[in-house]
Design a protein around this motif. Sequence first.
Motif, PDB file in Angstrom:
ATOM      1  N   SER A  73       0.834  -1.208   0.000  1.00  0.00           N
ATOM      2  CA  SER A  73       0.000   0.000   0.000  1.00  0.00           C
ATOM      3  C   SER A  73       0.866   1.253   0.000  1.00  0.00           C
ATOM      4  O   SER A  73       0.433   2.310  -0.444  1.00  0.00           O
ATOM      5  CB  SER A  73      -0.958   0.008   1.191  1.00  0.00           C
ATOM      6  OG  SER A  73      -0.298   0.162   2.429  1.00  0.00           O
ATOM      7  N   MET A  74       2.111   1.120   0.450  1.00  0.00           N
ATOM      8  CA  MET A  74       3.022   2.269   0.502  1.00  0.00           C
ATOM      9  C   MET A  74       3.954   2.336  -0.701  1.00  0.00           C
ATOM     10  O   MET A  74       4.322   3.428  -1.126  1.00  0.00           O
ATOM     11  CB  MET A  74       3.834   2.217   1.801  1.00  0.00           C
ATOM     12  CG  MET A  74       2.973   2.378   3.051  1.00  0.00           C
ATOM     13  SD  MET A  74       3.900   2.238   4.587  1.00  0.00           S
ATOM     14  CE  MET A  74       4.097   0.457   4.716  1.00  0.00           C
ATOM     15  N   VAL A  75       4.328   1.169  -1.258  1.00  0.00           N
ATOM     16  CA  VAL A  75       5.313   1.156  -2.345  1.00  0.00           C
ATOM     17  C   VAL A  75       4.728   0.774  -3.693  1.00  0.00           C
ATOM     18  O   VAL A  75       5.380   0.936  -4.717  1.00  0.00           O
ATOM     19  CB  VAL A  75       6.511   0.237  -2.012  1.00  0.00           C
ATOM     20  CG1 VAL A  75       7.210   0.696  -0.745  1.00  0.00           C
ATOM     21  CG2 VAL A  75       6.085  -1.219  -1.910  1.00  0.00           C
ATOM     22  N   GLY A  76       3.531   0.239  -3.710  1.00  0.00           N
ATOM     23  CA  GLY A  76       2.876  -0.154  -4.949  1.00  0.00           C
ATOM     24  C   GLY A  76       2.753  -1.657  -5.088  1.00  0.00           C
ATOM     25  O   GLY A  76       3.684  -2.396  -4.761  1.00  0.00           O
ATOM     26  N   ALA A 136       5.112   1.040  10.185  1.00  0.00           N
ATOM     27  CA  ALA A 136       5.556   1.854   9.047  1.00  0.00           C
ATOM     28  C   ALA A 136       4.358   2.512   8.368  1.00  0.00           C
ATOM     29  O   ALA A 136       4.419   3.689   7.994  1.00  0.00           O
ATOM     30  CB  ALA A 136       6.328   0.988   8.048  1.00  0.00           C
ATOM     31  N   PHE A 137       3.270   1.764   8.226  1.00  0.00           N
ATOM     32  CA  PHE A 137       2.062   2.319   7.623  1.00  0.00           C
ATOM     33  C   PHE A 137       1.524   3.466   8.479  1.00  0.00           C
ATOM     34  O   PHE A 137       1.172   4.522   7.956  1.00  0.00           O
ATOM     35  CB  PHE A 137       0.987   1.231   7.469  1.00  0.00           C
ATOM     36  CG  PHE A 137      -0.329   1.768   6.979  1.00  0.00           C
ATOM     37  CD1 PHE A 137      -0.532   1.997   5.624  1.00  0.00           C
ATOM     38  CD2 PHE A 137      -1.347   2.062   7.864  1.00  0.00           C
ATOM     39  CE1 PHE A 137      -1.740   2.517   5.171  1.00  0.00           C
ATOM     40  CE2 PHE A 137      -2.562   2.574   7.422  1.00  0.00           C
ATOM     41  CZ  PHE A 137      -2.750   2.802   6.070  1.00  0.00           C
ATOM     42  N   GLU A 138       1.481   3.261   9.773  1.00  0.00           N
ATOM     43  CA  GLU A 138       0.929   4.285  10.666  1.00  0.00           C
ATOM     44  C   GLU A 138       1.744   5.578  10.603  1.00  0.00           C
ATOM     45  O   GLU A 138       1.188   6.668  10.644  1.00  0.00           O
ATOM     46  CB  GLU A 138       0.865   3.758  12.099  1.00  0.00           C
ATOM     47  CG  GLU A 138       0.042   4.632  13.003  1.00  0.00           C
ATOM     48  CD  GLU A 138      -0.313   3.938  14.294  1.00  0.00           C
ATOM     49  OE1 GLU A 138      -1.483   4.051  14.696  1.00  0.00           O
ATOM     50  OE2 GLU A 138       0.569   3.306  14.914  1.00  0.00           O
ATOM     51  N   GLN A 145      -0.375   4.089  -2.476  1.00  0.00           N
ATOM     52  CA  GLN A 145      -0.523   3.562  -3.828  1.00  0.00           C
ATOM     53  C   GLN A 145      -1.902   2.929  -4.007  1.00  0.00           C
ATOM     54  O   GLN A 145      -2.526   2.502  -3.036  1.00  0.00           O
ATOM     55  CB  GLN A 145       0.562   2.523  -4.089  1.00  0.00           C
ATOM     56  CG  GLN A 145       1.973   3.043  -3.864  1.00  0.00           C
ATOM     57  CD  GLN A 145       2.300   4.221  -4.755  1.00  0.00           C
ATOM     58  OE1 GLN A 145       2.130   4.149  -5.967  1.00  0.00           O
ATOM     59  NE2 GLN A 145       2.765   5.315  -4.165  1.00  0.00           N
ATOM     60  N   GLN A 146      -2.355   2.861  -5.231  1.00  0.00           N
ATOM     61  CA  GLN A 146      -3.638   2.219  -5.511  1.00  0.00           C
ATOM     62  C   GLN A 146      -3.618   0.763  -5.067  1.00  0.00           C
ATOM     63  O   GLN A 146      -2.614   0.064  -5.256  1.00  0.00           O
ATOM     64  CB  GLN A 146      -3.939   2.251  -7.005  1.00  0.00           C
ATOM     65  CG  GLN A 146      -4.584   3.488  -7.481  1.00  0.00           C
ATOM     66  CD  GLN A 146      -5.264   3.267  -8.845  1.00  0.00           C
ATOM     67  OE1 GLN A 146      -5.451   2.149  -9.311  1.00  0.00           O
ATOM     68  NE2 GLN A 146      -5.624   4.363  -9.460  1.00  0.00           N
ATOM     69  N   HIS A 147      -4.731   0.326  -4.500  1.00  0.00           N
ATOM     70  CA  HIS A 147      -4.891  -1.086  -4.171  1.00  0.00           C
ATOM     71  C   HIS A 147      -5.089  -1.847  -5.486  1.00  0.00           C
ATOM     72  O   HIS A 147      -5.727  -1.326  -6.402  1.00  0.00           O
ATOM     73  CB  HIS A 147      -6.095  -1.276  -3.247  1.00  0.00           C
ATOM     74  CG  HIS A 147      -6.227  -2.659  -2.727  1.00  0.00           C
ATOM     75  ND1 HIS A 147      -6.878  -3.647  -3.434  1.00  0.00           N
ATOM     76  CD2 HIS A 147      -5.783  -3.232  -1.588  1.00  0.00           C
ATOM     77  CE1 HIS A 147      -6.833  -4.773  -2.739  1.00  0.00           C
ATOM     78  NE2 HIS A 147      -6.176  -4.545  -1.609  1.00  0.00           N
TER      79      HIS A 147
END
Length: 175
Positions: A73-76, A136-138, A145-147
């Motif tokens: 979700s953060m890098v693609g 890391a997400f928080e 990035q798009q799901h």
Amino acid sequence: MNRRKFLLGTGISVAALAGAGYAWTQFSNASDKLTVAFASELLDSIDSATIESNGQWDLRHIFDHCAKSVEFSMVGFPEHKSAAFKNTIGASAFALFKAKGAMSHNLAEEIPGAIYPNASKTLEEAILSLKSAFQAFESHSGQLQQHFAYGELNKRDYEIAHVMHLLNHWSEIQA
């Protein structure tokens, strides 16, 4: 009844149902508890000596898979469904999952294109990997990035999606 009237009536019915479903999803609070804090508490409660998987994947794979989803979700994501899919079926599925506060998907299906070059060697490493991914997400302040299936999600919706994903896999874990 002629075909044109039937199609018009069907289209109006589908639009009305879609509108009602959308309204329902906007007012539902079933996903309020689905937070990184909730997931962290769940992961902290694990006694690795007493849990096992009753699904097709072992516990390490489950936690590595969930961690990968959070990281993507953060890098693609490596592969995506079509834009048409994401804007219709994918977006609708996410809205329904969010309203219900629970996801249901094939628990033995990998994220399209995902590979695990640094797969955890122990269950404790896999749990730590997922905890680290959630942390890391928080703290992530960049663009998400798009799901691969749901399309554009804001940070809160991604948080909900990640926790629902973990809980769906959790259904195959027993003490």
